[in-house]
Scaffold this active site. Structure first.
Site, PDB file in Angstrom:
ATOM      1  N   CYS A 153      -6.607  -9.538   0.785  1.00  0.00           N
ATOM      2  CA  CYS A 153      -7.269  -8.295   1.180  1.00  0.00           C
ATOM      3  C   CYS A 153      -6.703  -7.082   0.431  1.00  0.00           C
ATOM      4  CB  CYS A 153      -7.168  -8.065   2.683  1.00  0.00           C
ATOM      5  SG  CYS A 153      -5.464  -7.921   3.276  1.00  0.00           S
ATOM      6  N   HIS A 162      -6.921  13.335  -1.788  1.00  0.00           N
ATOM      7  CA  HIS A 162      -8.180  13.298  -1.048  1.00  0.00           C
ATOM      8  C   HIS A 162      -9.363  13.471  -1.992  1.00  0.00           C
ATOM      9  CE1 HIS A 162      -5.977  14.288   2.877  1.00  0.00           C
ATOM     10  NE2 HIS A 162      -6.460  13.094   2.970  1.00  0.00           N
ATOM     11  N   GLU A 205       3.033 -10.288   2.895  1.00  0.00           N
ATOM     12  CA  GLU A 205       3.228  -9.187   1.941  1.00  0.00           C
ATOM     13  C   GLU A 205       4.703  -8.932   1.654  1.00  0.00           C
ATOM     14  OE1 GLU A 205       1.256  -5.829   3.727  1.00  0.00           O
ATOM     15  OE2 GLU A 205       1.828  -6.479   5.729  1.00  0.00           O
ATOM     16  N   ASP A 220       1.496  -4.548  -1.260  1.00  0.00           N
ATOM     17  CA  ASP A 220       2.888  -4.549  -0.811  1.00  0.00           C
ATOM     18  C   ASP A 220       3.663  -5.737  -1.364  1.00  0.00           C
ATOM     19  OD1 ASP A 220       2.979  -2.173   0.517  1.00  0.00           O
ATOM     20  OD2 ASP A 220       2.503  -3.002   2.488  1.00  0.00           O
TER      21      ASP A 220
END
Length: 575
Positions: A506, A194, A435, A459
């Site tokens: 993307c 994070h 993917e 992926d």
């Protein structure tokens, strides 16, 4: 003495300043036994500290910088959830009562037990959540010691200050940001922490995973931080300082220049128009996407609506989120991906144990296995389709059977809405993510069934090379320039273009400058990336002539030598 440290670059930029070390002594707590008469008072002291920490986190939510809203909200939700977790607060109360120990010791014992549990997870993302447990407990301990939300003093010299800590929570970063630290360095942390995500949102250079930085660096040492390469130079000589000051000036000047491109059309030198769209996670990401000149949302990761919460979002909540994005983009395309849950993104309370979750029940597989959940989302998506230019994107399709089942679900949902008199766009485009290598190699089936395609390069690379990209033991083998990856990308883009089916990328490759010309040479005309990457890629597009790069791109594609491929790519980017 001058020396160099190498860590993980998680937020780009060049910073030069003096070191300010943050102590990590709050977790070194004493252990003592209380008289039985003081036990209830000790529990009340713990409860007061927990409540003060809750209020501290709530206050941080109201004072957060707008550019980190999505990531910061998710982090706060997680930390508030941990604060009330039975294994932390409840167990600590029980321990005080049972063993008559002080609150600090009870918390520390519970934290250590939880950390051991998190370290046992095979998934790297879940393992890294142990740092969230430590950060939450550390915040409560600070409150118990009477030093809540400790903020270091501002720099006492003219240069910027580099904050160095063993570890930092995202809340620390937000607090320290107001003191204008030039960069953040930590011993711990990884690319998916994070802390890394929030640092990127703040556009502050950050290097993590330095291991012993706090031990090796002294207070006030002069530090150079290269947030692009993950390099930290301590007490650089005059020549190195001068070189990095020049690079820092150039970097800042470049950022200012890029802002001028916001409203410029992304046309190549030969007049080819390129669509540059944004990836978003939440509706409040829309302003940043527009600020960076996005011509649409190429990927709305709807699964973020489902994460870090105790209950699933209902149809109305999802509908309002999708409508807000559709309306916010003022008629520009908005591609919403059906939830890509499973693997490292689990719904609370519905976690599934799998030996390899990346290959298990996730994305469209999970949707088809949970029809009620899937239909609720489809209803919300279709209802939102009348408020803008909405497209629906389905992740991880691998076979004609999955495509047919998905399309049947959508048709069934449309009939249900019709029966209820609820309006929706009857021609809403349905697309699929490519993917999985099987989908790439059997693409002719996909182009006949779907209205558009989007390549998820993260992926696709992971599955093609059989590498878990979140596993630091094998992450170095993750290679977007592997000949097999280049072949698949060129094949997918070429096949889609030949069939007249719009296709975009993307994944992370879309926002990586060094791959822009390579993808253009493969025939890609639509990219979607993090908003902060849009203007840099646009600048690369504006300086590219497609006819000039195609011969070199074809040469790269014919090569099977990794070193030669990299040399040719460098040549391509120097044109």
């Amino acid at each position: 003495m001058s020396f160099t440290l190498h860590g993980i670059a998680v937020s780009s930029g060049i910073a030069i300043g003096h070191a300010h070390l943050i102590s990590h002594t709050s977790l070194e707590v004493a252990h003592y036994v209380l008289p039985k008469a003081f036990v209830s008072e000790e529990i009340a002291r713990l409860d007061a500290a927990l409540q003060a920490t809750r209020e501290e986190l709530d206050n941080l939510r109201t004072s957060r910088p707008s550019q980190v809203a999505a990531e910061f909200d998710a982090f706060l939700d997680l930390h508030l959830m941990l604060l009330d977790d039975e294994h932390i607060s409840h167990a600590a109360r029980s321990m005080i009562e049972r063993e008559q120990c002080n609150a600090e010791w009870a918390l520390k014992v519970q934290m250590d037990a939880l950390v051991i549990q998190f370290e046992a997870f095979e998934d790297a993302y879940l393992r890294e959540r142990k740092s969230d447990v430590v950060q939450v407990v550390e915040r409560v301990l600070k409150s118990l010691s009477g030093q809540p939300g400790h903020v270091p003093p501002p720099a006492s010299h003219g240069l910027s200050t580099i904050l160095i800590a063993h570890d930092l929570s995202p809340a620390d970063l937000i607090q320290y940001k107001s003191h204008q630290f030039a960069a953040f360095l930590t011993d711990l942390g990884g690319a998916t922490s994070h802390t890394a995500i929030v640092a990127r949102g703040l556009n502050t250079p950050c290097v993590v995973g330095l291991h012993h930085a706090r031990e090796l660096i002294r207070e006030d040492d002069l530090i150079v931080v290269d947030g692009d390469q993950g390099v930290v130079i301590v007490n650089p000589d005059r020549n190195i300082s001068a070189e990095y000051r020049l690079r820092q000036s150039q970097w800042e000047l470049e950022r200012k220049k890029l802002k001028r491109l916001r409203s410029t059309r992304a046309n190549t030198l030969d007049g080819t128009t390129i669509e540059l769209q944004a990836n978003i996670e939440m509706p409040h990401d829309v302003p940043e996407a527009k600020e960076n000149g996005a011509t649409g949302v190429g990927l709305f990761r709807s699964e973020f609506l489902f994460l870090n919460r105790d209950s699933l979002p209902g149809e109305e909540e999802q509908f309002e989120a999708y409508r807000a994005v559709a309306e916010g983009m003022d008629g520009l395309p908005v591609t919403i991906r059906t939830f890509d849950l499973g693997a490292d993104k689990q719904i609370k309370g519905a976690e599934r144990v799998a030996s390899n979750p990346a290959l298990g029940l996730r994305a469209i597989r999970l949707c088809l296995a949970e029809p009620q959940l899937f239909q609720t989302q489809l209803r919300a998506l279709l209802r939102a389709s009348v408020y803008g230019n909405v497209k629906i994107l389905v992740p991880m399709l691998s076979s004609i059977s999955e495509i047919n089942q998905t399309l049947q679900f959508i048709e069934m949902t449309k009939r249900q809405l019709d029966d209820q008199g609820i309006p929706f766009n009857r021609t809403v485009p349905i697309g699929g993510m490519i993917e999985i290598p099987a989908a790439a190699l059997a693409l002719n089936v996909f182009v006949k069934k779907l209205d558009f395609l989007s390549i998820g390069t993260n992926d696709l690379i992971q599955y093609t090379l059989a590498i878990d990209r979140t596993d630091e033991e094998v992450a170095h083998l993750y290679d977007p320039l592997h000949p097999a990856i280049l072949y698949l990308l060129a094949h997918i883009i070429g096949t889609a273009n030949k069939a007249g089916v719009p296709i975009s990328v993307c994944g992370e490759m879309a926002g990586e400058l060094s791959y822009t010309r390579l993808l253009l040479g493969f025939g890609l005309r639509q990219f979607s990336m993090q908003a902060g990457q849009l203007l840099g890629v646009k600048q690369r597009v504006l300086t590219t002539s497609v006819p000039d790069i195609v011969p070199l791109v074809q040469k790269i594609l014919r090569s099977d030598d990794p070193l030669k491929i990299r040399d040719l790519l460098n040549k391509l980017n120097s044109l």
